[in-house]
Write a protein that holds these residues in place. Structure first.
Motif, PDB file in Angstrom:
ATOM      1  N   ARG A 407       0.687  -1.363   0.035  1.00  0.00           N
ATOM      2  CA  ARG A 407      -0.335   0.254  -0.096  1.00  0.00           C
ATOM      3  C   ARG A 407       1.167   1.555  -0.221  1.00  0.00           C
ATOM      4  O   ARG A 407       0.783   2.907  -0.679  1.00  0.00           O
ATOM      5  CB  ARG A 407      -0.777  -0.172   1.458  1.00  0.00           C
ATOM      6  CG  ARG A 407      -1.651  -1.314   1.319  1.00  0.00           C
ATOM      7  CD  ARG A 407      -3.323  -1.305   1.329  1.00  0.00           C
ATOM      8  NE  ARG A 407      -3.721  -2.298   1.521  1.00  0.00           N
ATOM      9  CZ  ARG A 407      -5.008  -3.172   0.089  1.00  0.00           C
ATOM     10  NH1 ARG A 407      -5.114  -2.111  -0.278  1.00  0.00           N
ATOM     11  NH2 ARG A 407      -5.384  -3.995   0.867  1.00  0.00           N
ATOM     12  N   ARG A 408       1.907   1.125   0.459  1.00  0.00           N
ATOM     13  CA  ARG A 408       2.566   2.785   0.704  1.00  0.00           C
ATOM     14  C   ARG A 408       3.430   2.781  -0.364  1.00  0.00           C
ATOM     15  O   ARG A 408       3.542   4.403  -0.582  1.00  0.00           O
ATOM     16  CB  ARG A 408       4.115   2.363   1.875  1.00  0.00           C
ATOM     17  CG  ARG A 408       4.883   2.708   2.375  1.00  0.00           C
ATOM     18  CD  ARG A 408       5.314   3.077   3.663  1.00  0.00           C
ATOM     19  NE  ARG A 408       4.376   2.238   4.427  1.00  0.00           N
ATOM     20  CZ  ARG A 408       4.181   2.169   5.718  1.00  0.00           C
ATOM     21  NH1 ARG A 408       4.404   3.691   6.264  1.00  0.00           N
ATOM     22  NH2 ARG A 408       3.539   1.837   6.105  1.00  0.00           N
ATOM     23  N   GLN A 424       6.666  -3.741   4.748  1.00  0.00           N
ATOM     24  CA  GLN A 424       6.606  -4.490   6.015  1.00  0.00           C
ATOM     25  C   GLN A 424       5.294  -3.698   6.984  1.00  0.00           C
ATOM     26  O   GLN A 424       5.315  -4.432   8.255  1.00  0.00           O
ATOM     27  CB  GLN A 424       7.884  -4.823   7.042  1.00  0.00           C
ATOM     28  CG  GLN A 424       8.844  -5.470   5.442  1.00  0.00           C
ATOM     29  CD  GLN A 424       8.260  -6.592   5.028  1.00  0.00           C
ATOM     30  OE1 GLN A 424       7.140  -7.389   5.442  1.00  0.00           O
ATOM     31  NE2 GLN A 424       8.829  -7.396   4.034  1.00  0.00           N
ATOM     32  N   ASN A 425       4.309  -3.101   6.964  1.00  0.00           N
ATOM     33  CA  ASN A 425       3.337  -1.808   7.783  1.00  0.00           C
ATOM     34  C   ASN A 425       2.592  -2.122   7.178  1.00  0.00           C
ATOM     35  O   ASN A 425       2.034  -1.322   7.488  1.00  0.00           O
ATOM     36  CB  ASN A 425       4.390  -1.180   7.888  1.00  0.00           C
ATOM     37  CG  ASN A 425       3.791  -0.767   9.438  1.00  0.00           C
ATOM     38  OD1 ASN A 425       2.831  -1.502  10.542  1.00  0.00           O
ATOM     39  ND2 ASN A 425       3.403   0.562   9.837  1.00  0.00           N
ATOM     40  N   CYS A 426       2.066  -2.875   6.361  1.00  0.00           N
ATOM     41  CA  CYS A 426       0.447  -2.411   5.529  1.00  0.00           C
ATOM     42  C   CYS A 426       0.524  -4.730   5.325  1.00  0.00           C
ATOM     43  O   CYS A 426       1.594  -5.003   5.071  1.00  0.00           O
ATOM     44  CB  CYS A 426       0.608  -1.772   3.674  1.00  0.00           C
ATOM     45  SG  CYS A 426       1.292  -3.083   3.200  1.00  0.00           S
ATOM     46  N   CYS A 429       1.734  -6.837   2.541  1.00  0.00           N
ATOM     47  CA  CYS A 429       3.646  -7.227   2.857  1.00  0.00           C
ATOM     48  C   CYS A 429       3.210  -8.154   4.094  1.00  0.00           C
ATOM     49  O   CYS A 429       4.405  -8.999   4.367  1.00  0.00           O
ATOM     50  CB  CYS A 429       4.164  -5.659   3.504  1.00  0.00           C
ATOM     51  SG  CYS A 429       4.918  -4.716   2.241  1.00  0.00           S
TER      52      CYS A 429
HETATM   53 ZN    ZN Z   1       3.562  -2.939   2.051  1.00  0.00          ZN
END
Ligand code: ZN
Ligand code: ADP
Length: 759
Positions: A407-408, A424-426, A429
């Motif tokens: 998403r980022r 690694q924060n969506c 991921c």
């Molecule tokens: Zn992500």
């Protein structure tokens, strides 16, 4: 560097300021041995964030700056710290009265002489503040543009400049000068007179949104002279982004989501009715929620807003009318109960979460019914150009919500920023959706499009596939097509998922003239001829939502930390209420958490907490350390844990800042220079990032030959202290590389253990 080094200690400069119109001797930057010392002294922070230091140095050298940082990036500090280090008063132009008051409150709580002039003040209050200004008692003066340009103010400014001096002009929300931006304010255009009248006073223009066009406009309209441009990444690393499909019982999905969540949150809805309904249902379910929308009276809105800011209620259910200029740094989650209208809106609205840099969660509920509602609203717009733009924005938004890529990456790409790797924060991921082969379904779908002579939209195609008895379908005799009813085995939502996925992957086209008719393209024909397979990401995020919870489970602090934290929060709320300020003005959440982890019981130890500056130490040190001591006694706990053992649990902003630079392609040495930190500190950050599973490529940091030798050493003597490893390696390797390889080794062995346990 702009500040001269001098050995005089900060302690000797401590001035105890009464809250009201306090007299403060003019400070000069020479009084502080380093900018970091000044930062700790006034604001209690240990390190600057990205770009802050550079902007401050430029301002101290009287250079103009254009500062573009995302919300929560820490723009205010860029002019507040120089204001305290320079002689004279710094004038801050800010468009929103509420924001101005918040900022002044927060500054005063740090013992900083700040005040504002705006239309909310009585004449006598105005006079009083003007007098304080002319006596040099104020370092930061906030004014609205109307006031600044008023006839009464100009002579005051003149007088200030001649007597105590004007240190700088800071123009907040500077995009308001541009009619290309989203909040154009004609008064902002006239601010250029400042440059004409005060050519030597440095000017800072600050904003969180600026396209190239707006950027040029700001420089030109404000007549900045050769400004230093400071642009930080728009990546908000602490925000977790996710999308959940919205079922028929959407409220039943919303409620548990809120119940699982800690802290305060905003729920955005499209319509006022939905806001009222949702707020009411939440209240009935025992959740402290209030509504906010343009249909409520000014007083109710104002009151609801301030109850939210003061943590009297936990949830604000609102239309997008809420949030602009709300300075609440500790919003822990933002839920879009209905689809946002554009990615830009989404970035702004979700960006109201986690301004304090702490982890926060941003969730979109994606319901196909909502898309139809938004489309309907768009169709009612009178201007066809506006309609077209709105439709395109909506399509981008849907594409984002349906996408199975990071998403980022999509968001930053939208703002023209490259983002390497996975965040690694969506959800995509962390919980990549399973991919399934739906070639046969796609063939059915596309052949139905062909049979309908490429003259219909998705809804009709799906109706035919599922054998609907709709009147229009029968009139068209589409029940006699060979594809009629061949898709009864799949649910409506599944066909929609497929249809959208085909559009997404450009395996079928859709007209953009407002009718959204499906058209076959070359790829569609390849599928029909069996030359191309179709993979669909099954975005059933309902299960994933619970998977995400298990990760919060892992990060959950030990019981005693949580319990102390909750007591400290109560104490903060009580102190805040006594002074009628929002709780975050007393201490940020991160400071409380650090206190709960380290349990400082002496004032010295307390002063080490990030966010404890001199003023806060004086004002709150005793009560907080006493509360902590009592807690430790009650539970028979040790105190004053070393930060090194206590804070390692989670990554903090400083690690994430390093990560951000790393992702921009800087080497550790370059990051160290950029951040004014030691190389060993940066290596330590990178090692922790590796241990926390962040995407750091070890190969970029240590050559593979050296990695191998170090790994061998670890295999030989085990996970021993660095010094021993280094000795074992004959002292030919430095600590940084050993630390990094060891981190990767640990991470790997953790993963292998996890796999072995699950097997
Ligand atoms: Zn992500
Ligand atoms: P912006 O105006 O860019 O949206 P703010 O200036 O309000 O952001 O800052 C956001 C939050 O970050 C505030 O709570 C502020 O106190 C905090 N902050 C700013 N600089 C630092 C720093 N160097 N270290 C820790 N916290 C910081």
């Amino acid at each position: 560097m702009a500040c001269r080094t001098q050995s005089q200690s900060v302690q000797s400069l401590m001035v105890n300021l009464p809250l009201d119109n306090s007299a403060r001797p003019a400070l000069d930057q020479a009084n502080f041995p380093s900018l970091e010392k000044a930062l700790k002294h006034f604001f209690g922070y240990d390190q600057f964030r990205l770009s802050q230091r550079q902007v401050i140095e430029d301002t101290l050298q009287n250079r103009d700056s254009l500062v573009i940082m995302p919300t929560g990036g820490g723009k205010s500090l860029c002019y507040q710290l120089p204001a305290l280090l320079k002689i004279g008063v710094t004038l801050v132009v800010s468009p929103l009265i509420a924001l101005m008051q918040d900022q002044v409150e927060a500054l005063r709580d740090n013992g900083i002489a700040a005040t504002f002039l705006n239309s909310s003040l009585s004449l006598s209050e105005l006079r009083q503040r003007e007098a304080a200004l002319l006596q040099g008692q104020i370092k930061l003066l906030y004014v609205a543009p109307e006031r600044l340009l008023s006839e009464a103010f100009l002579p005051l400014l003149q007088q200030l400049s001649q007597t105590i001096g004007v240190a700088a002009f800071a123009i907040d929300e500077a995009h308001c000068v541009s009619d290309w931006g989203h909040d154009f304010r004609p008064e902002y255009r006239q601010l250029r007179f400042l440059r004409q009248q005060y050519p030597t006073v440095p000017m800072l223009a600050l904003t969180a949104t600026a396209t190239e066009r707006v950027r040029e406009d700001i420089v030109e309209q404000l007549q900045l002279r050769d400004p230093a441009l400071h642009v930080t990444s728009f990546n908000r690393q602490n925000l977790y982004y996710e999308v959940q499909p919205k079922g028929r019982q959407a409220y039943a999905q919303l409620l548990p989501l809120i119940q699982q969540q800690e802290g305060t949150g905003i729920i955005y809805c499209l319509s006022r009715r939905r806001v009222d309904e949702t707020a009411l249902r939440l209240q009935q379910d025992g959740i402290a929620a209030l509504p906010y929308h343009a249909g409520l009276s000014d007083t109710t809105r104002q009151e609801n807003q301030s109850r939210f800011i003061r943590d009297d209620v936990r949830i604000m259910v609102a239309t997008v009318a809420f949030g602009m200029g709300i300075n609440k740094p500790d919003v822990r989650f933002v839920i879009h109960y209905d689809l946002p209208r554009s990615l830009e809106n989404y970035y702004q609205e979700s960006g109201r979460a986690g301004r304090d840099g702490e982890a926060a969660r941003c969730t979109i509920f994606l319901g196909y019914g909502d898309i139809a509602t938004v489309e309907y609203l768009i169709d009612r717009k009178p201007d066809p150009r506006e309609q077209r733009i709105a439709k395109q924005q909506l399509r981008q938004m849907i594409a984002y919500a349906e996408s199975s890529v990071c998403r980022r990456q999509i968001q930053l790409g939208y703002f023209g920023e490259d983002f390497a790797g996975l965040c690694q924060n969506c959800d995509n991921c962390c919980l990549p959706p399973p991919i399934e082969d739906w070639t046969v379904e796609a063939q059915k779908f596309l052949s139905c499009v062909a049979r309908c002579r490429e003259r219909f939209g998705m809804t009709h195609i799906i109706d035919v596939l599922r054998g609907s008895r709709k009147k229009r379908l029968l009139e068209l005799k589409h029940d006699q097509l060979s594809t009629y009813g061949i898709g009864k085995d799949r649910a409506l939502d599944e066909w929609r998922l497929l249809g959208r996925s085909l559009l997404h992957q450009r395996l079928v086209d859709e007209t953009t003239d407002g009718y959204s008719v499906l058209k076959l393209n070359a790829a569609s024909w390849q599928i029909l001829r069996g030359q191309l397979a179709v993979q669909v990401a099954i975005t059933q995020k309902l299960e994933s939502a619970s998977a995400a919870d298990s990760s919060t489970e892992r990060d959950r602090p030990p019981a005693e930390v949580a319990s102390l934290l909750s007591q400290l929060k109560d104490l903060r709320k009580r102190l805040a209420d006594e002074q009628s300020v929002p709780p975050y003005v007393v201490f940020a959440e991160s400071s409380l958490r650090q206190m709960a982890q380290q349990r400082p019981q002496t004032l010295d130890a307390f002063a080490q907490i990030s966010g404890v500056g001199n003023r806060k130490l004086d004002q709150y040190g005793k009560v907080f350390t006493a509360a902590i001591a009592q807690f430790c006694q009650e539970y028979d706990l040790s105190s004053d844990l070393q930060p090194s053992t206590a804070v390692t649990q989670s990554l903090t902003t400083t690690h994430l800042t390093t990560l951000q630079f790393y992702q921009q392609g800087l080497t550790p040495a370059e990051i160290a220079v950029e951040r004014g930190l030691r190389l060993s500190t940066i290596s330590d950050h990178l090692a922790r990032l590796i241990e926390a599973g962040q995407p750091i490529e070890l190969d970029r940091l240590v050559s593979s030959e050296r990695q191998q030798v170090i790994q061998q050493a670890i295999a030989n003597i085990g996970d021993t202290p660095l010094r021993e490893l280094r000795e074992h390696l004959g002292n030919t390797y430095d600590y940084s590389e050993i630390r990094l390889v060891k981190a990767a080794w640990r991470k790997l062995s953790q993963q292998t253990t996890a796999i072995a346990e699950n097997a």
